[in-house]
Design a protein around this motif. Structure first.
Motif, PDB file in Angstrom:
ATOM      1  N   LEU A 175      21.263 -44.732   2.821  1.00  0.00           N
ATOM      2  CA  LEU A 175      21.144 -45.677   1.708  1.00  0.00           C
ATOM      3  C   LEU A 175      19.732 -45.672   1.140  1.00  0.00           C
ATOM      4  N   ILE A 176      18.750 -45.698   2.024  1.00  0.00           N
ATOM      5  CA  ILE A 176      17.349 -45.704   1.587  1.00  0.00           C
ATOM      6  C   ILE A 176      16.982 -44.394   0.896  1.00  0.00           C
ATOM      7  N   ALA A 177      17.484 -43.290   1.416  1.00  0.00           N
ATOM      8  CA  ALA A 177      17.137 -41.982   0.869  1.00  0.00           C
ATOM      9  C   ALA A 177      17.529 -41.839  -0.596  1.00  0.00           C
ATOM     10  N   THR A 230      15.689 -39.915  -3.843  1.00  0.00           N
ATOM     11  CA  THR A 230      16.225 -38.703  -4.461  1.00  0.00           C
ATOM     12  C   THR A 230      16.595 -38.910  -5.924  1.00  0.00           C
ATOM     13  N   THR A 231      16.899 -40.157  -6.290  1.00  0.00           N
ATOM     14  CA  THR A 231      17.284 -40.428  -7.682  1.00  0.00           C
ATOM     15  C   THR A 231      16.085 -40.712  -8.589  1.00  0.00           C
ATOM     16  N   PHE A 238      24.113 -38.557  -4.336  1.00  0.00           N
ATOM     17  CA  PHE A 238      24.949 -38.073  -3.244  1.00  0.00           C
ATOM     18  C   PHE A 238      24.297 -36.952  -2.438  1.00  0.00           C
ATOM     19  N   LEU A 239      23.407 -36.214  -3.053  1.00  0.00           N
ATOM     20  CA  LEU A 239      22.688 -35.181  -2.310  1.00  0.00           C
ATOM     21  C   LEU A 239      21.805 -35.798  -1.227  1.00  0.00           C
ATOM     22  N   ALA A 240      21.424 -37.065  -1.413  1.00  0.00           N
ATOM     23  CA  ALA A 240      20.626 -37.758  -0.398  1.00  0.00           C
ATOM     24  C   ALA A 240      21.378 -37.828   0.921  1.00  0.00           C
ATOM     25  N   PHE A 241      22.699 -38.022   0.857  1.00  0.00           N
ATOM     26  CA  PHE A 241      23.492 -38.102   2.078  1.00  0.00           C
ATOM     27  C   PHE A 241      23.487 -36.760   2.819  1.00  0.00           C
ATOM     28  N   VAL A 242      23.573 -35.689   2.061  1.00  0.00           N
ATOM     29  CA  VAL A 242      23.535 -34.356   2.665  1.00  0.00           C
ATOM     30  C   VAL A 242      22.179 -34.128   3.325  1.00  0.00           C
ATOM     31  N   VAL A 284      29.360 -46.392  -5.147  1.00  0.00           N
ATOM     32  CA  VAL A 284      28.480 -47.550  -5.094  1.00  0.00           C
ATOM     33  C   VAL A 284      27.700 -47.615  -3.799  1.00  0.00           C
ATOM     34  N   ALA A 285      27.719 -46.535  -3.024  1.00  0.00           N
ATOM     35  CA  ALA A 285      27.077 -46.568  -1.724  1.00  0.00           C
ATOM     36  C   ALA A 285      25.600 -46.903  -1.790  1.00  0.00           C
TER      37      ALA A 285
END
Length: 270
Positions: free
Chosen positions: A27-29, A33-34, A64-68, A265-266
């Motif tokens: 979530l923080i990442a 990244t955005t 979403f790339l932050a999750f990866v 909305v994550a």
């Protein structure tokens, strides 16, 4: 899958804290990244629907790339190797689970929507509407994002990393439940800021947890990330498709669904 020795030495509390930490880190990442998209087009913060489609697309992709990135960092730091990622083409049984997941998620969404209406329950809206508005082109773009970025990224982090990490100390069904609860709770602040009551926040969060249980179960049964990714993407794709049709035929109440669009909305910056 965790070794027997690791299962014996890694306690439930540690596993839960690590799993929750990874979810929060994801979530923080996204806030970092955005940043490039937000700096290039400040309207994403002040008036999202007025931002260009390109800017909004880049924003969601980076989100979403932050999750990866978080999942990859975890795998690298813990020396698990890329073999830890459970991705392969589904078997015939795997495709059967995909179908079950799609049907179950849609059925769950319909039933919960009916229940919310019958009981007149309040439900806070998510923030996807502020980025899409009534832009049908953006809706089509979001369908592509769901398939190529959203579903793969979320399933990788929250299933293949967070849920799988819980296997070290819990049974698979327990891990599905805990991971789903963690996933729901990290959405609490997002809904709370758009809510007028505790109940209005709790309702969509509870639905988010239910949706996560379905996709988590698919992963637990197949050990194949590809299965929940496909089910997840098709489900959200159907939702956006219905929204597109609602706008096309000028249905007055047309708006993005607020219950199971968990992948969009994550971690939207507030």
């Amino acid at each position: 899958m965790a070794t027997a020795s690791r299962r014996r030495t890694d306690g439930p509390l540690r596993s839960t804290l690590v799993a929750a930490g990874l979810a929060i880190f994801g979530l923080i990442a996204t806030q970092f990244t955005t940043l490039p998209a937000l700096l290039l087009d400040p309207k994403l913060l002040t008036a999202p629907t007025e931002a260009s489609i390109t800017s909004r697309t880049v924003f969601f992709v980076l989100n979403f790339l932050a999750f990866v990135l978080v999942g990859a960092i975890y795998i690298a730091v813990t020396d698990r190797g890329w073999s830890y990622v459970d991705v392969r083409f589904p078997t015939r049984q795997g495709w059967a689970y995909v179908l079950v997941g799609i049907v179950a998620s849609i059925a769950f969404y319909v039933l919960i929507s009916v229940a919310i209406q019958l009981l007149s329950l309040p439900a806070a809206e998510n923030q996807v509407a502020s980025y899409i508005g009534s832009d049908q082109t953006m809706i089509l773009v979001m369908i592509g994002i769901v398939f190529f970025f959203n579903a793969p990224a979320e399933e990788f982090l929250y299933r293949n990393v967070v849920q799988k990490r819980l296997y070290d100390a819990f049974s698979r069904l327990q891990a599905v439940g805990i991971a789903s609860l963690i996933f729901g709770l990290i959405h609490w602040p997002v809904y709370a800021l758009l809510s007028e009551s505790l109940l209005a926040t709790a309702v969509p969060v509870a639905v988010v947890v239910g949706g996560a249980v379905i996709f988590g179960f698919l992963y637990a049964k197949t050990d194949n990330l590809f299965v929940p990714i496909i089910a997840h993407a098709v489900f959200n794709g159907v939702q956006f498709g219905l929204l597109y049709l609602a706008l096309e035929y000028e249905i007055e109440t047309a708006e993005p669904t607020t219950s199971l669009l968990v992948d969009l909305v994550a971690a939207v910056p507030l």
